[in-house]
Design a protein around this motif. Structure first.
Motif, PDB file in Angstrom:
ATOM      1  N   ARG A  21      -1.753   6.716  -6.941  1.00 35.10           N
ATOM      2  CA  ARG A  21      -1.693   8.123  -7.365  1.00 35.10           C
ATOM      3  C   ARG A  21      -2.905   8.882  -6.842  1.00 35.10           C
ATOM      4  O   ARG A  21      -2.803  10.029  -6.433  1.00 35.10           O
ATOM      5  N   LYS A  22      -4.043   8.217  -6.841  1.00 38.81           N
ATOM      6  CA  LYS A  22      -5.272   8.846  -6.368  1.00 38.81           C
ATOM      7  C   LYS A  22      -5.274   8.995  -4.844  1.00 38.81           C
ATOM      8  O   LYS A  22      -5.625  10.050  -4.321  1.00 38.81           O
ATOM      9  N   LEU A  23      -4.862   7.944  -4.134  1.00 35.81           N
ATOM     10  CA  LEU A  23      -4.936   7.933  -2.671  1.00 35.81           C
ATOM     11  C   LEU A  23      -3.761   8.613  -1.983  1.00 35.81           C
ATOM     12  O   LEU A  23      -3.863   9.018  -0.841  1.00 35.81           O
ATOM     13  N   LYS A  24      -2.626   8.691  -2.660  1.00 32.95           N
ATOM     14  CA  LYS A  24      -1.362   9.242  -2.125  1.00 32.95           C
ATOM     15  C   LYS A  24      -0.710   8.310  -1.100  1.00 32.95           C
ATOM     16  O   LYS A  24       0.413   7.920  -1.265  1.00 32.95           O
ATOM     17  N   LYS A  25      -1.417   7.967  -0.019  1.00 33.83           N
ATOM     18  CA  LYS A  25      -0.945   7.010   0.980  1.00 33.83           C
ATOM     19  C   LYS A  25      -2.071   6.025   1.218  1.00 33.83           C
ATOM     20  O   LYS A  25      -3.241   6.416   1.222  1.00 33.83           O
ATOM     21  N   ALA A  26      -1.720   4.759   1.397  1.00 32.22           N
ATOM     22  CA  ALA A  26      -2.773   3.761   1.616  1.00 32.22           C
ATOM     23  C   ALA A  26      -2.204   2.520   2.286  1.00 32.22           C
ATOM     24  O   ALA A  26      -1.035   2.185   2.113  1.00 32.22           O
ATOM     25  N   THR A  27      -3.058   1.852   3.031  1.00 30.49           N
ATOM     26  CA  THR A  27      -2.709   0.562   3.609  1.00 30.49           C
ATOM     27  C   THR A  27      -3.023  -0.526   2.601  1.00 30.49           C
ATOM     28  O   THR A  27      -3.704  -0.283   1.589  1.00 30.49           O
ATOM     29  N   LEU A  28      -2.562  -1.720   2.881  1.00 31.73           N
ATOM     30  CA  LEU A  28      -2.868  -2.865   2.028  1.00 31.73           C
ATOM     31  C   LEU A  28      -4.380  -3.023   1.879  1.00 31.73           C
ATOM     32  O   LEU A  28      -4.888  -3.210   0.765  1.00 31.73           O
ATOM     33  N   THR A  29      -5.101  -2.920   2.979  1.00 35.85           N
ATOM     34  CA  THR A  29      -6.554  -3.082   2.934  1.00 35.85           C
ATOM     35  C   THR A  29      -7.216  -1.979   2.115  1.00 35.85           C
ATOM     36  O   THR A  29      -8.131  -2.251   1.322  1.00 35.85           O
ATOM     37  N   GLU A  30      -6.766  -0.748   2.265  1.00 37.09           N
ATOM     38  CA  GLU A  30      -7.330   0.356   1.474  1.00 37.09           C
ATOM     39  C   GLU A  30      -7.104   0.131  -0.019  1.00 37.09           C
ATOM     40  O   GLU A  30      -7.989   0.384  -0.839  1.00 37.09           O
ATOM     41  N   LEU A  31      -5.919  -0.363  -0.375  1.00 36.82           N
ATOM     42  CA  LEU A  31      -5.638  -0.649  -1.782  1.00 36.82           C
ATOM     43  C   LEU A  31      -6.473  -1.815  -2.286  1.00 36.82           C
ATOM     44  O   LEU A  31      -6.961  -1.802  -3.416  1.00 36.82           O
ATOM     45  N   HIS A  32      -6.647  -2.822  -1.454  1.00 32.87           N
ATOM     46  CA  HIS A  32      -7.477  -3.975  -1.800  1.00 32.87           C
ATOM     47  C   HIS A  32      -8.903  -3.513  -2.115  1.00 32.87           C
ATOM     48  O   HIS A  32      -9.489  -3.906  -3.121  1.00 32.87           O
ATOM     49  N   VAL A  33      -9.446  -2.637  -1.277  1.00 30.32           N
ATOM     50  CA  VAL A  33     -10.810  -2.139  -1.481  1.00 30.32           C
ATOM     51  C   VAL A  33     -10.875  -1.264  -2.739  1.00 30.32           C
ATOM     52  O   VAL A  33     -11.781  -1.416  -3.562  1.00 30.32           O
ATOM     53  N   GLN A  34      -9.912  -0.379  -2.913  1.00 28.95           N
ATOM     54  CA  GLN A  34      -9.911   0.545  -4.055  1.00 28.95           C
ATOM     55  C   GLN A  34      -9.778  -0.188  -5.390  1.00 28.95           C
ATOM     56  O   GLN A  34     -10.436   0.163  -6.361  1.00 28.95           O
ATOM     57  N   THR A  35      -8.920  -1.200  -5.445  1.00 31.07           N
ATOM     58  CA  THR A  35      -8.651  -1.891  -6.706  1.00 31.07           C
ATOM     59  C   THR A  35      -9.539  -3.111  -6.936  1.00 31.07           C
ATOM     60  O   THR A  35      -9.603  -3.619  -8.041  1.00 31.07           O
ATOM     61  N   LYS A  36     -10.175  -3.603  -5.868  1.00 34.69           N
ATOM     62  CA  LYS A  36     -10.997  -4.814  -5.923  1.00 34.69           C
ATOM     63  C   LYS A  36     -10.174  -6.056  -6.270  1.00 34.69           C
ATOM     64  O   LYS A  36     -10.681  -7.043  -6.764  1.00 34.69           O
ATOM     65  N   MET A  37      -8.867  -5.979  -6.028  1.00 38.72           N
ATOM     66  CA  MET A  37      -7.991  -7.140  -6.187  1.00 38.72           C
ATOM     67  C   MET A  37      -7.977  -7.899  -4.864  1.00 38.72           C
ATOM     68  O   MET A  37      -8.234  -7.314  -3.810  1.00 38.72           O
ATOM     69  N   SER A  38      -7.624  -9.163  -4.915  1.00 36.27           N
ATOM     70  CA  SER A  38      -7.490  -9.927  -3.675  1.00 36.27           C
ATOM     71  C   SER A  38      -6.335  -9.354  -2.858  1.00 36.27           C
ATOM     72  O   SER A  38      -5.456  -8.677  -3.393  1.00 36.27           O
ATOM     73  N   HIS A  39      -6.340  -9.641  -1.552  1.00 35.24           N
ATOM     74  CA  HIS A  39      -5.233  -9.189  -0.706  1.00 35.24           C
ATOM     75  C   HIS A  39      -3.909  -9.748  -1.222  1.00 35.24           C
ATOM     76  O   HIS A  39      -2.895  -9.049  -1.248  1.00 35.24           O
TER      77      HIS A  39
END
Length: 75
Positions: free
Chosen positions: A32-50
């Motif tokens: 919701r915050k990023l609108k569009k994101a790659t897997l890596t961008e989401l990994h960095v934003q959430t601090k979850m593993s890939h």
């Protein structure tokens, strides 16, 4: 800001009450915050593993809450 943090916590709680796992809610809020994101961008934003990020993306896709876009060359 303080209000943003309160709203995020409230949305997180509502998503949990709607049946979202913690990781699904976290990923959904990041999107919701990023609108569009790659897997890596989401990994960095959430601090979850890939791996967890990938699994949660597929859970949200199965629920019909995400749209997957193919960008760039197809393999």
């Amino acid at each position: 800001t303080y209000n943003h943090t309160i709203m995020r916590k409230h949305l997180f709680t509502l998503l949990q009450k709607a049946g979202f796992r913690d990781e699904e809610a976290q990923l959904y809020l990041a999107l919701r915050k990023l609108k569009k994101a790659t897997l890596t961008e989401l990994h960095v934003q959430t601090k979850m593993s890939h791996t967890t990020t990938y699994r949660m993306i597929h859970c949200l896709l199965e629920r019909g809450l995400l749209e997957q876009l193919q960008i760039g060359r197809a393999s």
